[in-house]
Write an enzyme that holds these catalytic residues in place. Structure first.
Site, PDB file in Angstrom:
ATOM      1  N   CYS A  48       0.760  -1.235  -0.033  1.00  0.00           N
ATOM      2  CA  CYS A  48      -0.107  -0.044   0.055  1.00  0.00           C
ATOM      3  C   CYS A  48       0.748   1.144   0.058  1.00  0.00           C
ATOM      4  O   CYS A  48       1.946   1.113   0.190  1.00  0.00           O
ATOM      5  CB  CYS A  48      -1.057  -0.050   1.201  1.00  0.00           C
ATOM      6  SG  CYS A  48      -2.000  -1.678   1.464  1.00  0.00           S
ATOM      7  N   ARG A 107       1.533   1.600  -5.923  1.00  0.00           N
ATOM      8  CA  ARG A 107       1.583   0.723  -4.744  1.00  0.00           C
ATOM      9  C   ARG A 107       0.232   0.260  -4.536  1.00  0.00           C
ATOM     10  O   ARG A 107       0.263  -0.739  -3.710  1.00  0.00           O
ATOM     11  CB  ARG A 107       2.220   1.407  -3.614  1.00  0.00           C
ATOM     12  CG  ARG A 107       3.543   2.079  -3.875  1.00  0.00           C
ATOM     13  CD  ARG A 107       4.003   2.826  -2.490  1.00  0.00           C
ATOM     14  NE  ARG A 107       4.120   1.861  -1.364  1.00  0.00           N
ATOM     15  CZ  ARG A 107       5.400   1.280  -1.528  1.00  0.00           C
ATOM     16  NH1 ARG A 107       6.303   1.337  -2.133  1.00  0.00           N
ATOM     17  NH2 ARG A 107       5.645   0.389  -0.347  1.00  0.00           N
ATOM     18  N   TRP A 146      -3.494  -1.667  -1.706  1.00  0.00           N
ATOM     19  CA  TRP A 146      -3.463  -2.855  -2.114  1.00  0.00           C
ATOM     20  C   TRP A 146      -3.835  -4.087  -1.286  1.00  0.00           C
ATOM     21  O   TRP A 146      -3.491  -4.237  -0.272  1.00  0.00           O
ATOM     22  CB  TRP A 146      -2.090  -3.201  -2.724  1.00  0.00           C
ATOM     23  CG  TRP A 146      -2.125  -4.466  -3.493  1.00  0.00           C
ATOM     24  CD1 TRP A 146      -2.378  -4.617  -4.850  1.00  0.00           C
ATOM     25  CD2 TRP A 146      -1.557  -5.696  -3.155  1.00  0.00           C
ATOM     26  NE1 TRP A 146      -2.165  -5.940  -5.426  1.00  0.00           N
ATOM     27  CE2 TRP A 146      -1.482  -6.659  -4.484  1.00  0.00           C
ATOM     28  CE3 TRP A 146      -1.181  -6.263  -1.912  1.00  0.00           C
ATOM     29  CZ2 TRP A 146      -1.241  -7.925  -4.229  1.00  0.00           C
ATOM     30  CZ3 TRP A 146      -0.809  -7.727  -1.913  1.00  0.00           C
ATOM     31  CH2 TRP A 146      -0.861  -8.520  -3.006  1.00  0.00           C
ATOM     32  N   ASN A 164       1.015   0.283   5.708  1.00  0.00           N
ATOM     33  CA  ASN A 164       1.620  -0.446   4.962  1.00  0.00           C
ATOM     34  C   ASN A 164       2.425  -1.602   5.413  1.00  0.00           C
ATOM     35  O   ASN A 164       3.165  -1.351   6.388  1.00  0.00           O
ATOM     36  CB  ASN A 164       2.561   0.252   3.819  1.00  0.00           C
ATOM     37  CG  ASN A 164       3.038  -0.534   2.730  1.00  0.00           C
ATOM     38  OD1 ASN A 164       2.689  -1.534   2.275  1.00  0.00           O
ATOM     39  ND2 ASN A 164       4.575  -0.323   2.490  1.00  0.00           N
ATOM     40  N   GLY A 165       1.776  -3.022   4.926  1.00  0.00           N
ATOM     41  CA  GLY A 165       2.541  -3.892   5.621  1.00  0.00           C
ATOM     42  C   GLY A 165       1.506  -5.096   6.052  1.00  0.00           C
ATOM     43  O   GLY A 165       0.411  -5.256   5.720  1.00  0.00           O
ATOM     44  N   GLU A 209      10.380 -11.743 -20.375  1.00  0.00           N
ATOM     45  CA  GLU A 209       9.925 -10.624 -20.067  1.00  0.00           C
ATOM     46  C   GLU A 209       8.834 -10.179 -20.866  1.00  0.00           C
ATOM     47  O   GLU A 209       7.773  -9.275 -20.507  1.00  0.00           O
ATOM     48  CB  GLU A 209      11.039  -9.455 -20.023  1.00  0.00           C
ATOM     49  CG  GLU A 209      10.561  -8.200 -19.685  1.00  0.00           C
ATOM     50  CD  GLU A 209      10.005  -7.629 -18.454  1.00  0.00           C
ATOM     51  OE1 GLU A 209       9.388  -6.827 -17.996  1.00  0.00           O
ATOM     52  OE2 GLU A 209      10.292  -8.758 -17.553  1.00  0.00           O
ATOM     53  N   LYS A 225       5.285  -8.976 -19.567  1.00  0.00           N
ATOM     54  CA  LYS A 225       4.698  -7.444 -19.874  1.00  0.00           C
ATOM     55  C   LYS A 225       3.318  -7.559 -20.477  1.00  0.00           C
ATOM     56  O   LYS A 225       2.271  -7.049 -20.270  1.00  0.00           O
ATOM     57  CB  LYS A 225       5.713  -6.719 -20.649  1.00  0.00           C
ATOM     58  CG  LYS A 225       5.624  -5.486 -20.579  1.00  0.00           C
ATOM     59  CD  LYS A 225       6.045  -5.051 -19.229  1.00  0.00           C
ATOM     60  CE  LYS A 225       7.258  -5.668 -18.680  1.00  0.00           C
ATOM     61  NZ  LYS A 225       7.332  -5.473 -17.107  1.00  0.00           N
ATOM     62  N   GLU A 279       0.577  -9.076 -18.037  1.00  0.00           N
ATOM     63  CA  GLU A 279       0.346  -7.957 -17.025  1.00  0.00           C
ATOM     64  C   GLU A 279      -0.829  -6.987 -17.516  1.00  0.00           C
ATOM     65  O   GLU A 279      -1.619  -6.764 -16.579  1.00  0.00           O
ATOM     66  CB  GLU A 279       1.595  -7.340 -16.546  1.00  0.00           C
ATOM     67  CG  GLU A 279       2.627  -8.015 -15.551  1.00  0.00           C
ATOM     68  CD  GLU A 279       3.845  -7.247 -15.228  1.00  0.00           C
ATOM     69  OE1 GLU A 279       4.362  -7.229 -14.175  1.00  0.00           O
ATOM     70  OE2 GLU A 279       4.321  -6.552 -16.261  1.00  0.00           O
ATOM     71  N   HIS A 310       9.223 -29.350 -26.924  1.00  0.00           N
ATOM     72  CA  HIS A 310       9.184 -30.731 -25.798  1.00  0.00           C
ATOM     73  C   HIS A 310       7.852 -30.343 -24.830  1.00  0.00           C
ATOM     74  O   HIS A 310       8.029 -30.365 -23.531  1.00  0.00           O
ATOM     75  CB  HIS A 310      10.520 -30.405 -25.075  1.00  0.00           C
ATOM     76  CG  HIS A 310      11.677 -30.846 -25.825  1.00  0.00           C
ATOM     77  ND1 HIS A 310      12.074 -32.158 -25.921  1.00  0.00           N
ATOM     78  CD2 HIS A 310      12.636 -30.024 -26.226  1.00  0.00           C
ATOM     79  CE1 HIS A 310      13.138 -32.097 -26.537  1.00  0.00           C
ATOM     80  NE2 HIS A 310      13.623 -30.781 -26.654  1.00  0.00           N
ATOM     81  N   LYS A 331       3.322  -2.146  -7.648  1.00  0.00           N
ATOM     82  CA  LYS A 331       4.651  -2.281  -8.075  1.00  0.00           C
ATOM     83  C   LYS A 331       5.703  -2.500  -7.321  1.00  0.00           C
ATOM     84  O   LYS A 331       6.556  -3.443  -7.519  1.00  0.00           O
ATOM     85  CB  LYS A 331       5.183  -0.745  -8.617  1.00  0.00           C
ATOM     86  CG  LYS A 331       6.262  -0.517  -9.397  1.00  0.00           C
ATOM     87  CD  LYS A 331       6.539   0.644 -10.019  1.00  0.00           C
ATOM     88  CE  LYS A 331       7.630   0.686 -10.913  1.00  0.00           C
ATOM     89  NZ  LYS A 331       7.545   0.007 -12.133  1.00  0.00           N
TER      90      LYS A 331
END
Length: 605
Positions: free
Chosen positions: A2, A27, A74, A100-101, A480, A484, A487, A503, A600
């Protein structure tokens, strides 16, 4: 993950808090709220939704006040509802808290507080904090003593800011979650990250675990975990306020893609000398490499893909190197000794899993180096040495410029390490590689200007799944690119080593499965062969590579990159894939800067 902000000073806090929360939405953006001292108590305004949805409501309803706190969430404990939005208050409404946490012992504390008559109105772990403070105020004559007793009861990670009725100050503390102090003339700020207040001041002090802060209109007092007054170094960050705005771009992500030529120029400045084939890192004391026999590179998410790139270069130089996902490091690393160098890669320097891995490595006797974007971050303070990528602030949740700056930094760091370790060998073509790196900003401009990704994106959303393949150093770029894409488009995408396709994954390939082929770097012919295997099953091949390179004629669509050094071709191909993801998400009308369920800076494990 957050975002929190607090202000104390001579100016009205409401506008500053809301603007700061908008800058912190990377965040979290499930809900938002503020609390201010309004002269007759604490006024709280909060609800589910992002800050832009509630800005007008808050500005209309909120009374002015010079002291306040704010939060953008978040969700971890409890769904994103009005009741679970921060700030949370005590039973009397005399205490308001943002956090936050994760409070790991919240269930036990909730049971204790409920038994003592406190009533809870949310599902969050945070709500125990204002009730604890109020509980201890009943027996403590000073608020600071009650605040300290409350945080002493907490287990887990937190950055906390609290308001107390009729007190024109903010009480704050951190343990395991970031909190930075901003200092201006007559104005003081606390926030999870610098962008929240950088338009007001660039003078900052990074708080340390165990610090408790009292923020008032005439200053900020900092105390360590023992209650002893301390001073933290004040630094001036090299960020301009314009860097945290969108400017004329529709999204932060697009702006940050376009920022990459300048961010890469900052990354390499003063670090390369092609004429002498030399690499320099003023911020790295090479004594840290004494006695090193093996290297562990540790990271999460996008940073993990950058780590794969750097590790490949280290291995090519003859250095025994392993790459680990940070969340698995404690169990997967095996023997670690004082001959082990652990390189952690973290954009924010606050990623919980990476910090845990760093501490594990240090506890086992390894030397640690962190590669990060944030001076003063927890990783930068705790590692033996730090190397900064110099990308500047990145607001979009989907990392773009920080990935390219991480990769360039790791390219240079790998060659610096190879120069220093007695059994390692730098690349024979190092002068050519360094010269190509110096041309990267110009080549990036060319890619961004000439890219056909927007045209390609007009038909991409018609498909069911998307595969990205590459070999060698193009494999991390494929991984990546897939990350992306998934996401921000919410479409299914997977990245593979190109040889892996036959395979198993080839069973999923149909005419509705475009395959992005990274025809860059080395062993391109083999990747072309693997792509053609998919093409014979009906897949469209979207090639990325030099104009006349292998695979151009075989591709159904082709995105060009300048014909430069093979290592640098991969960096340029990555930017093409960033643009593909962006434009496809835009076609689908996705919230590009705020992808669902993601934030993020991942500060929880």
């Amino acid at each position: 993950m957050c975002g929190i902000i607090a202000q104390s000073g001579a100016d009205d806090a409401v506008g500053t808090l809301i603007n700061g929360l908008e800058r912190l939405e990377y965040r979290g953006y499930d809900s938002a709220g503020i609390a201010v001292q309004n002269g007759s108590g604490i006024a709280v305004h909060k609800r589910a939704g992002d800050v832009s949805e509630i800005r007008e409501e808050i500005q209309t309803e909120a009374a002015s006040g010079e002291v306040g706190i704010g939060h953008t969430r978040w969700s971890t404990h409890g769904p994103p509802t009005d009741a679970n939005a921060h700030p949370h208050t005590s039973d009397t409404g005399n205490i308001a808290v943002v956090h936050n946490g994760v409070i790991e012992n919240h269930a036990e504390l909730r049971e204790f507080l409920s038994a003592n008559g406190h009533e809870f109105t949310s599902d969050t772990d945070t709500e125990v904090i204002p009730h604890l403070i109020e509980h201890f105020r009943q027996t403590e004559s000073e608020t600071m003593a009650a605040f300290r007793r409350a945080i002493d009861e907490l287990e887990g990670s937190y950055a906390i800011a609290a308001l107390i009725r009729d007190e024109e100050r903010v009480y704050a503390a951190r343990a395991g979650s970031p909190l930075v102090l901003g200092l201006d003339s007559g104005q003081y700020y606390l926030a999870s990250d610098i962008p929240a207040f950088v338009e007001h001041t660039r003078d900052v002090a990074f708080l340390e675990d165990g610090d408790v802060v009292v923020l008032e209109s005439d200053g900020a007092q900092i105390f360590d975990r023992n209650g002893v007054p301390v001073e933290r170094d004040v630094e001036r960050v090299d960020w301009n306020p314009e860097e945290v705005g969108k400017g004329h771009f529709d999204h932060y992500m697009l702006k940050e893609i376009h920022n990459q030529p300048s961010s890469i120029a900052k990354t390499i400045r003063g670090r390369v000398d092609p004429a002498d084939g030399a690499v320099a890192f003023d911020d790295l004391d090479t004594e840290v490499l004494d006695g090193v026999r093996e290297i562990h590179v540790v990271a999460c998410g996008t940073s993990y893909h950058a780590a794969l790139f750097g590790a490949r270069l280290l291995s090519d130089a003859g250095v025994r190197t392993q790459v680990f996902r940070a969340s698995e490091y404690a169990k997967a690393a095996g023997p670690v000794s004082d001959e082990t160098l652990v390189v952690t890669v973290t954009q924010s320097g606050e990623t919980a899993d990476t910090l845990s891995a760093l501490r594990t490595a240090a506890g086992r006797g390894a030397t640690t180096v962190t590669v990060t974007n944030v001076v003063g971050s927890t990783a930068a303070r705790e590692a033996d040495q730090s190397v900064f990528i110099r990308a500047g602030p990145e607001i979009g949740v989907a990392a773009t410029k920080t990935f390219t700056s991480q990769v360039v930094t790791l390219i240079l760091l790998s060659q610096k390490i190879a120069m220093e370790l007695p059994d390692a060998t730098p690349r024979e073509d190092l002068p050519e590689l360094l010269a190509a790196l110096e041309r990267i900003p110009t080549h990036l401009d060319q890619v961004i200007e000439e890219s056909r990704a927007a045209d390609l994106a007009t038909w991409l959303p018609e498909h069911e799944a998307y595969f990205f393949i590459g070999r060698g150093m193009s494999r991390p770029v494929a991984l990546e690119g897939a990350l992306k894409f998934k996401e921000i488009t919410y479409e299914h995408a997977e990245g593979f080593a190109s040889g892996q396709l036959k395979h198993g994954p080839l069973a999923l390939v149909t005419s509705d499965t475009p395959v992005f082929g990274l025809f860059t770097g080395e062993d391109v012919d083999k990747t072309v062969t693997n792509a053609k295997e998919a093409q014979t099953r009906g897949a469209d091949i979207i090639g990325i590579g030099p104009a006349d390179g292998p695979g151009a004629d075989e591709s159904d669509a082709y995105l060009r990159v300048p014909d430069t050094h093979p290592v640098c071709q991969n960096l340029l191909a990555n930017v093409q894939l960033q643009l593909v993801s962006y434009h496809t998400a835009n076609q689908l009308d996705r919230p590009i800067d705020k992808p669902r369920n993601l934030a993020k800076s991942v500060t929880v494990q």
